[in-house]
Design a protein around this motif. Structure first.
Motif, PDB file in Angstrom:
ATOM      1  N   PRO A  10       0.880  -1.205  -0.058  1.00  0.00           N
ATOM      2  CA  PRO A  10       0.098  -0.047  -0.013  1.00  0.00           C
ATOM      3  C   PRO A  10       0.945   1.155  -0.194  1.00  0.00           C
ATOM      4  O   PRO A  10       1.917   1.426   0.654  1.00  0.00           O
ATOM      5  CB  PRO A  10      -0.788  -0.142   1.334  1.00  0.00           C
ATOM      6  N   PRO A  11       0.504   2.337  -0.637  1.00  0.00           N
ATOM      7  CA  PRO A  11       1.313   3.553  -0.916  1.00  0.00           C
ATOM      8  C   PRO A  11       1.267   4.128   0.698  1.00  0.00           C
ATOM      9  O   PRO A  11       0.166   4.041   1.336  1.00  0.00           O
ATOM     10  CB  PRO A  11       0.803   4.252  -1.904  1.00  0.00           C
ATOM     11  N   TYR A  71       7.987   3.875  -2.149  1.00  0.00           N
ATOM     12  CA  TYR A  71       7.290   4.687  -2.985  1.00  0.00           C
ATOM     13  C   TYR A  71       8.020   5.943  -2.639  1.00  0.00           C
ATOM     14  O   TYR A  71       8.435   6.380  -1.535  1.00  0.00           O
ATOM     15  CB  TYR A  71       5.938   5.005  -2.594  1.00  0.00           C
ATOM     16  N   GLY A  72       8.475   6.713  -3.535  1.00  0.00           N
ATOM     17  CA  GLY A  72       9.141   8.180  -3.644  1.00  0.00           C
ATOM     18  C   GLY A  72       8.120   9.215  -3.844  1.00  0.00           C
ATOM     19  O   GLY A  72       7.165   9.207  -3.744  1.00  0.00           O
ATOM     20  N   VAL A  78       2.686   5.860 -11.711  1.00  0.00           N
ATOM     21  CA  VAL A  78       3.118   4.652 -11.372  1.00  0.00           C
ATOM     22  C   VAL A  78       1.776   3.838 -10.563  1.00  0.00           C
ATOM     23  O   VAL A  78       1.591   2.913 -10.819  1.00  0.00           O
ATOM     24  CB  VAL A  78       4.292   4.483 -10.734  1.00  0.00           C
ATOM     25  N   LEU A  79       1.508   4.502  -9.600  1.00  0.00           N
ATOM     26  CA  LEU A  79       0.362   4.110  -8.741  1.00  0.00           C
ATOM     27  C   LEU A  79      -0.831   3.709  -9.624  1.00  0.00           C
ATOM     28  O   LEU A  79      -1.695   2.836  -9.640  1.00  0.00           O
ATOM     29  CB  LEU A  79       0.191   5.119  -7.641  1.00  0.00           C
ATOM     30  N   ASP A  80      -1.234   4.748 -10.458  1.00  0.00           N
ATOM     31  CA  ASP A  80      -2.574   4.678 -11.249  1.00  0.00           C
ATOM     32  C   ASP A  80      -2.409   3.471 -12.189  1.00  0.00           C
ATOM     33  O   ASP A  80      -3.371   2.809 -12.405  1.00  0.00           O
ATOM     34  CB  ASP A  80      -2.605   5.741 -12.245  1.00  0.00           C
ATOM     35  N   HIS A  81      -1.103   3.177 -12.685  1.00  0.00           N
ATOM     36  CA  HIS A  81      -0.824   1.780 -13.285  1.00  0.00           C
ATOM     37  C   HIS A  81      -0.921   0.788 -12.564  1.00  0.00           C
ATOM     38  O   HIS A  81      -1.723  -0.508 -12.871  1.00  0.00           O
ATOM     39  CB  HIS A  81       0.357   1.872 -14.206  1.00  0.00           C
ATOM     40  N   LEU A  82      -0.281   0.823 -11.391  1.00  0.00           N
ATOM     41  CA  LEU A  82      -0.466  -0.518 -10.640  1.00  0.00           C
ATOM     42  C   LEU A  82      -1.976  -0.652  -9.994  1.00  0.00           C
ATOM     43  O   LEU A  82      -2.129  -1.874  -9.958  1.00  0.00           O
ATOM     44  CB  LEU A  82       0.601  -0.226  -9.420  1.00  0.00           C
ATOM     45  N   GLN A 128       5.137  -5.274  -6.929  1.00  0.00           N
ATOM     46  CA  GLN A 128       6.034  -4.318  -6.047  1.00  0.00           C
ATOM     47  C   GLN A 128       5.981  -4.691  -4.924  1.00  0.00           C
ATOM     48  O   GLN A 128       5.300  -5.211  -4.241  1.00  0.00           O
ATOM     49  CB  GLN A 128       5.166  -2.781  -6.138  1.00  0.00           C
ATOM     50  N   ALA A 129       7.233  -4.502  -4.632  1.00  0.00           N
ATOM     51  CA  ALA A 129       7.944  -4.968  -2.874  1.00  0.00           C
ATOM     52  C   ALA A 129       8.666  -3.878  -2.645  1.00  0.00           C
ATOM     53  O   ALA A 129       9.505  -3.260  -3.280  1.00  0.00           O
ATOM     54  CB  ALA A 129       8.440  -6.411  -2.970  1.00  0.00           C
TER      55      ALA A 129
END
Length: 427
Positions: free
Chosen positions: A102-103, A286-287, A293-297, A309-310
């Motif tokens: 989770p972001p 996450y930076g 990137v989050l939209d894609h994931l 993602q890890a």
């Protein structure tokens, strides 16, 4: 030689279960200084524009515990997520969902009560003067945004050696947080004005530093290029055995890593290959500016069950993932050194990297593609997916910490007949 080693950045990583590249450097220097019989390491940290000493016994234990955690010798909270990731890669069929962390929630405020491990290093002697020293060493950028400490050291006749890892916030501020450009510019200016000498991790960084100094009409102290070393874990060995081909990217999820384009390419790849689409594993925290990137994931149906993602993986888990990948991907638009790319070559893993100066300098045997050449990247990834895995990769001699520290030792005067003289003193 009595060395004031600035551990401000390292202490701020007290709770992290996995390091960034700069974190690795800070820990390696602490271990190097501690292991030299001709050095007395005095850990210090910045506090309100000046340096204060940190308890040496506590810090030695802190370094050992941090190394054990980052190596994976102590259990960390990422083990469950790691197991889920490996299970997803082992499926013969495409999993229904991706494995992602989770972001961070920007709305959440940090807890007011600090963990005990963080409180301990704040027990440093705030009021006591620093003990006598020959050298101040800072390899983590922290503290350099203010000149007070460097000026006080200069006036006290203590040599000052700092490392500049890159000038990205200055040369490419669009990839960084608002305000980072001004803060990093202050660091570099203070280093140029008040350091006895400067360490850099690549010739590219040295060239960028020289160009910046010329633009600012500043004279630079001696600059020493010392390629960063590779941890011993990054060597050929056991690999993850996945049922489907997968690729891996290692690094913070941020705009300059070019991951939005990579994920767009992966969607196109999925449209072409369907169930034969290889997996992609993004390993990193996450930076800044990662919304695309989050939209894609989180939202792309084409990438569901394909891209994972890890974060916070131990070195043991990370190297096994890198060894088992069809290729390690490094599509960055800009870098200062790019440690994961060099680590990939040390492992013997195929590397597809952006054609930028640090990669040409450090990983010339990689397949280099312009970071803007989306079709070139798509073709390279598709070819690596559908071809047989290479039997072996050309021998690569990775940079070693021993060579790095030989350069540093000469720069700071260790082993010489006289200690390092501070710039400008006695003139």
């Amino acid at each position: 030689m009595r060395v004031l080693y600035d551990v401000s950045r390292l202490l701020s990583r007290a709770e992290r279960t996995a390091p960034t590249g700069v974190d690795r450097v800070c820990l390696a220097y602490a271990e190097w200084l501690e292991g030299r019989p001709d050095v007395v390491m005095i850990p210090v940290r910045g506090r309100k524009g000046r340096l204060v000493a940190v308890d040496q016994t506590w810090f030695r234990n802190f370094v050992r515990n941090l190394r054990a955690r980052w190596d994976g010798r102590t259990v960390n909270g990422a083990a469950r997520h790691e197991a889920r990731l490996l299970a997803a890669l082992s499926h013969d069929q495409r999993p229904a969902e991706s494995v992602i962390c989770p972001p961070p929630d920007a709305a959440l405020k940090p807890a007011r009560d600090k963990p005990r491990v963080l409180r301990q290093f704040f027990r440093s002697r705030h009021a006591a003067p620093l003990p006598p020293a020959d050298l101040y060493l800072n390899v983590g950028h922290t503290t350099l945004h203010e000149a007070d400490a460097l000026v006080a050291l200069e006036e006290a006749g203590i040599a000052r050696v700092v490392m500049i890892h890159d000038l990205i916030p200055i040369t490419h501020p669009e990839f960084c947080r608002p305000g980072d450009a001004d803060k990093h510019r202050a660091r570099v200016v203070h280093a140029l004005r008040h350091a006895s000498s400067i360490l850099v991790n690549s010739q590219h960084t040295a060239d960028e530093l020289s160009a910046f100094a010329e633009r600012e009409n500043l004279s630079a102290p001696p600059v020493h290029v010392a390629h960063l070393g590779i941890e011993t874990a990054f060597a050929p060995g056991d690999a993850v055995r996945a049922s489907r081909p997968y690729f891996i990217h290692v690094g913070t999820i941020e705009a300059r890593k070019n991951l939005a384009q990579l994920l767009t390419l992966w969607r196109r790849l999925e449209e072409r290959l369907g169930e034969r689409t290889p997996s992609l594993v993004l390993v990193g925290r996450y930076g800044w500016e990662n919304e695309t990137v989050l939209d894609h994931l989180q939202r792309s149906p084409n990438l569901r069950g394909v891209v994972h993602q890890a974060e916070n993986l131990s070195d043991g888990a990370l190297v096994r993932l890198m060894r088992g990948a069809r290729a390690v991907l490094a599509p960055s638009a800009v870098e200062g050194f790019d440690l994961p790319a060099v680590e990939a070559c040390a492992l013997g893993a195929p590397l597809i990297a952006s054609d930028i100066p640090p990669h040409r300098e450090l990983t010339p045997q990689a397949q280099l593609i312009d970071p803007l050449d989306g079709l070139g990247w798509l073709q390279a990834i598709e070819h690596a997916t559908l071809s047989e895995p290479p039997a072996g990769v050309a021998t690569f001699q990775p940079p070693r910490w021993s060579d790095h520290f030989d350069t540093v030792a000469r720069a700071v005067g260790l082993g010489a007949s006289s200690p390092l003289a501070a710039r400008g003193e006695g003139e």
